[in-house]
Design a protein around this motif. Sequence first.
Motif, PDB file in Angstrom:
ATOM      1  N   UNK A 216       0.833  -1.201   0.000  1.00 39.92           N
ATOM      2  CA  UNK A 216       0.000   0.000   0.000  1.00 39.92           C
ATOM      3  C   UNK A 216       0.864   1.245   0.000  1.00 39.92           C
ATOM      4  N   UNK A 217       0.266   2.348  -0.477  1.00 38.54           N
ATOM      5  CA  UNK A 217       0.961   3.631  -0.510  1.00 38.54           C
ATOM      6  C   UNK A 217       0.783   4.295   0.856  1.00 38.54           C
ATOM      7  N   UNK A 218       1.631   3.908   1.804  1.00 38.70           N
ATOM      8  CA  UNK A 218       1.530   4.446   3.148  1.00 38.70           C
ATOM      9  C   UNK A 218       2.815   4.188   3.915  1.00 38.70           C
ATOM     10  N   UNK A 219       3.044   4.983   4.953  1.00 37.38           N
ATOM     11  CA  UNK A 219       4.306   4.913   5.683  1.00 37.38           C
ATOM     12  C   UNK A 219       4.041   5.048   7.174  1.00 37.38           C
ATOM     13  N   UNK A 220       5.051   4.671   7.948  1.00 36.79           N
ATOM     14  CA  UNK A 220       4.957   4.746   9.402  1.00 36.79           C
ATOM     15  C   UNK A 220       5.420   6.122   9.872  1.00 36.79           C
ATOM     16  N   UNK A 221       4.466   6.952  10.266  1.00 38.91           N
ATOM     17  CA  UNK A 221       4.755   8.292  10.775  1.00 38.91           C
ATOM     18  C   UNK A 221       3.969   8.464  12.071  1.00 38.91           C
ATOM     19  N   UNK A 222       4.582   9.031  13.115  1.00 37.59           N
ATOM     20  CA  UNK A 222       3.845   9.255  14.360  1.00 37.59           C
ATOM     21  C   UNK A 222       2.553  10.029  14.126  1.00 37.59           C
ATOM     22  N   UNK A 287      20.358   5.461  -0.629  1.00 30.24           N
ATOM     23  CA  UNK A 287      19.022   5.964  -0.311  1.00 30.24           C
ATOM     24  C   UNK A 287      18.526   6.972  -1.346  1.00 30.24           C
ATOM     25  N   UNK A 288      19.438   7.568  -2.105  1.00 30.99           N
ATOM     26  CA  UNK A 288      19.047   8.560  -3.111  1.00 30.99           C
ATOM     27  C   UNK A 288      18.856   7.944  -4.487  1.00 30.99           C
ATOM     28  N   UNK A 289      18.947   6.619  -4.601  1.00 27.01           N
ATOM     29  CA  UNK A 289      18.746   5.956  -5.879  1.00 27.01           C
ATOM     30  C   UNK A 289      17.288   5.512  -6.034  1.00 27.01           C
ATOM     31  N   UNK A 290      16.959   5.020  -7.215  1.00 27.85           N
ATOM     32  CA  UNK A 290      15.664   4.433  -7.531  1.00 27.85           C
ATOM     33  C   UNK A 290      14.543   5.475  -7.511  1.00 27.85           C
ATOM     34  N   UNK A 291      13.300   4.989  -7.675  1.00 25.22           N
ATOM     35  CA  UNK A 291      12.163   5.900  -7.808  1.00 25.22           C
ATOM     36  C   UNK A 291      11.861   6.639  -6.514  1.00 25.22           C
ATOM     37  N   UNK A 293      10.103   5.458  -3.624  1.00 24.91           N
ATOM     38  CA  UNK A 293       8.970   5.108  -2.771  1.00 24.91           C
ATOM     39  C   UNK A 293       9.410   4.290  -1.564  1.00 24.91           C
ATOM     40  N   UNK A 294      10.101   3.176  -1.805  1.00 30.57           N
ATOM     41  CA  UNK A 294      10.606   2.365  -0.697  1.00 30.57           C
ATOM     42  C   UNK A 294      11.613   3.147   0.125  1.00 30.57           C
ATOM     43  N   UNK A 295      12.405   3.978  -0.540  1.00 27.26           N
ATOM     44  CA  UNK A 295      13.418   4.774   0.159  1.00 27.26           C
ATOM     45  C   UNK A 295      12.774   5.813   1.072  1.00 27.26           C
ATOM     46  N   UNK A 296      11.613   6.335   0.657  1.00 32.41           N
ATOM     47  CA  UNK A 296      10.882   7.257   1.532  1.00 32.41           C
ATOM     48  C   UNK A 296      10.450   6.558   2.815  1.00 32.41           C
ATOM     49  N   UNK A 297       9.953   5.328   2.680  1.00 32.21           N
ATOM     50  CA  UNK A 297       9.573   4.566   3.864  1.00 32.21           C
ATOM     51  C   UNK A 297      10.751   4.326   4.786  1.00 32.21           C
ATOM     52  N   UNK A 332      10.528   8.031 -17.505  1.00 31.02           N
ATOM     53  CA  UNK A 332       9.963   7.886 -16.175  1.00 31.02           C
ATOM     54  C   UNK A 332       9.233   9.139 -15.748  1.00 31.02           C
ATOM     55  N   UNK A 333       8.524   9.017 -14.619  1.00 28.83           N
ATOM     56  CA  UNK A 333       7.758  10.128 -14.078  1.00 28.83           C
ATOM     57  C   UNK A 333       8.484  10.831 -12.948  1.00 28.83           C
ATOM     58  N   UNK A 334       7.932  11.959 -12.537  1.00 29.10           N
ATOM     59  CA  UNK A 334       8.632  12.814 -11.573  1.00 29.10           C
ATOM     60  C   UNK A 334       7.967  12.865 -10.200  1.00 29.10           C
ATOM     61  N   UNK A 335       6.783  12.271 -10.058  1.00 23.26           N
ATOM     62  CA  UNK A 335       6.048  12.383  -8.796  1.00 23.26           C
ATOM     63  C   UNK A 335       6.720  11.599  -7.677  1.00 23.26           C
ATOM     64  N   UNK A 336       7.068  10.341  -7.916  1.00 27.54           N
ATOM     65  CA  UNK A 336       7.598   9.490  -6.850  1.00 27.54           C
ATOM     66  C   UNK A 336       8.924  10.015  -6.278  1.00 27.54           C
ATOM     67  N   UNK A 337       9.903  10.388  -7.101  1.00 28.73           N
ATOM     68  CA  UNK A 337      11.119  10.966  -6.496  1.00 28.73           C
ATOM     69  C   UNK A 337      10.850  12.285  -5.785  1.00 28.73           C
ATOM     70  N   UNK A 338       9.848  13.046  -6.267  1.00 29.94           N
ATOM     71  CA  UNK A 338       9.509  14.295  -5.588  1.00 29.94           C
ATOM     72  C   UNK A 338       8.987  14.029  -4.183  1.00 29.94           C
ATOM     73  N   UNK A 339       8.300  12.902  -3.986  1.00 30.50           N
ATOM     74  CA  UNK A 339       7.814  12.544  -2.651  1.00 30.50           C
ATOM     75  C   UNK A 339       8.988  12.346  -1.698  1.00 30.50           C
TER      76      UNK A 339
END
Length: 429
Positions: A216-222, A287-291, A293-297, A332-339
Motif C-alpha cells: 500500500x501507498x503508506x508509511x509509518x509516521x507518528x 538511499x538517493x537511488x531508484x524511484x 517510494x521504498x526509500x521514503x519509507x 519515467x515520471x517525476x512524482x515518486x522521487x519528488x515525494x
Amino acid sequence: MTAGDDLSGATPTPRQLLALSVPALLVGALTAVVLWLLDVVSESLGDLIWKAVPGSLGFDPDASWWILLVLTSTGVAVGLVTWLVPGHAGPDSATTDLLEPPLRPWVVPGLALAAVIGLAGGVSLGPENPIIAINATLVAFLFARLLPKVPVQLAVWLAAAGTIGALFGTPVAAALVFTSAMAGTPVRGHLWDRLFLPLAAAGAGSITMHLLGAPSFGFEVPAYPGPAALDLLTGSLIAVGTTVVGLAALAVFPWVHRAFHALRHPLLIPVAGGLVLGLLGVLGGPLTLFKGLEETGELLENSDEYAAGQLVVLALVKLVALVVAASSGFRGGRIFPAVFVGAALGLLGHALIPAAPLALAVACGVLGMVLVVGRDGWVALFVAVAVAGDVTLLAVLCVIILPAWLLVSRAPEFRIVEPEPFPSAAPGR
C-alpha cells in the motif's frame, strides 16, 4: 443505445454509463496487471543487479565503484533502446504529462524496455508516465477494434484512471486528477457523469493491485496530535520553503535539459546522464537511488538517525538526480522521487522547527514539492495526507497550501513544453 454508441460531444446517459461500466472495470483490472508485470520485471532485474551479482562475486553493492558502474551502464542500455529500438522508446519523458494521447502500438515495447531498465538500474524517476502511456496505447488499440464508436479520449482516460488507481492503491487519486483535468473543459450535465467511468476503472485498478499483493501507498509516521493555531504558521513555513526549493529546481530544469541534449546523439545523452547520476549516487548513497517510494519509507522509519546536515544532502542530491534523470533521456515520471525530496525536506523542517509535529512537517514538505512537480493542488494534498497517513491533517493542509499555491500559480509546468529536435534519431521516428 449500446456500449458501442458514439459518446463524443455529449454527457453520457445512465444507460451508456451502465453499458460501459463493465469495459471500464475490465480496463482497470488490465492496467493494474500491466503495472504489476512492469514492477515484477523491473524488481527482478534490480535484484539481479544489486543483490545477486554482488552477492555471488563477494563485494558490497553499495560500493561507490559499483553504483557508478551500474548507473553509467544503465545510461548505455537506455541509450541503445532510444537509439535503435523501433519507436525509440516514445517521446522524451521530460516533455510529457500524465494524460497524453496514445502512442503508436510499435512504440510500446521500446518504452517498456527503457522504463524497466531505468527502474532496475536505480534512476531517480518513477513508473507513472511510461506505464500510463503504455496502458493508454493498449486500451486505445483494443477499443479501436472491439468498441470502435467509443472516443479515443475516453479510452485514454479509462486507462489512465485505472493505472493511477493501481499506482496509489485508491481511486481517490484518479478522481482528483480527472476533476482537475476537466476543470478547463466545458462540462454539460453533472461532473460525476463524466467521472463515473474513470472512477470505475480506478476502483478496479486499485482493487486488482491489492489482490496481486502490491504494498500500500503508506508509511509509518507518528500520529498527528491534532490541529493547533501554531501549526498554521510552522506548516506554512515548511511548505513554502519546500516550494521555493522546488521552484529553484524548476528554474534550472530547461537549462539542464538543453545541456544534455546539446550532445545531440540519442546514445550519448543518457550515457552522460547515467554517469552524472552515478556520481550523485556515490555522493548521496543508496538511499538517493531508484524511484524513491521504498526509500521514503526507510527514511521516515529511521528519521531519528539523520541529522539536519544529512537531510540537506539527501534532499538536494535526490532533487538534482531527479532533474538530471528527467533531462537526459531516461523514461519515467517525476512524482515518486519528488515525494522522497519532500519527505526529506519535511524532516529537515521538523529538525529546524521542533514545534512543528513530525507528521505535519513531513506532510508539508511533500505538499510543497509535489505541488511544484505536479502543478495540481488536489493531488498534492492527497499525496501529503497519504504519506503522513493521517486524514486529521487535511483541514490544516487545506489552509497551508494557499500561500504555497500563490508561489506556483504563475510558474511554468515542471516539463519541457517545447521539445527540442532530435535530428540524429533514425528515420521514421
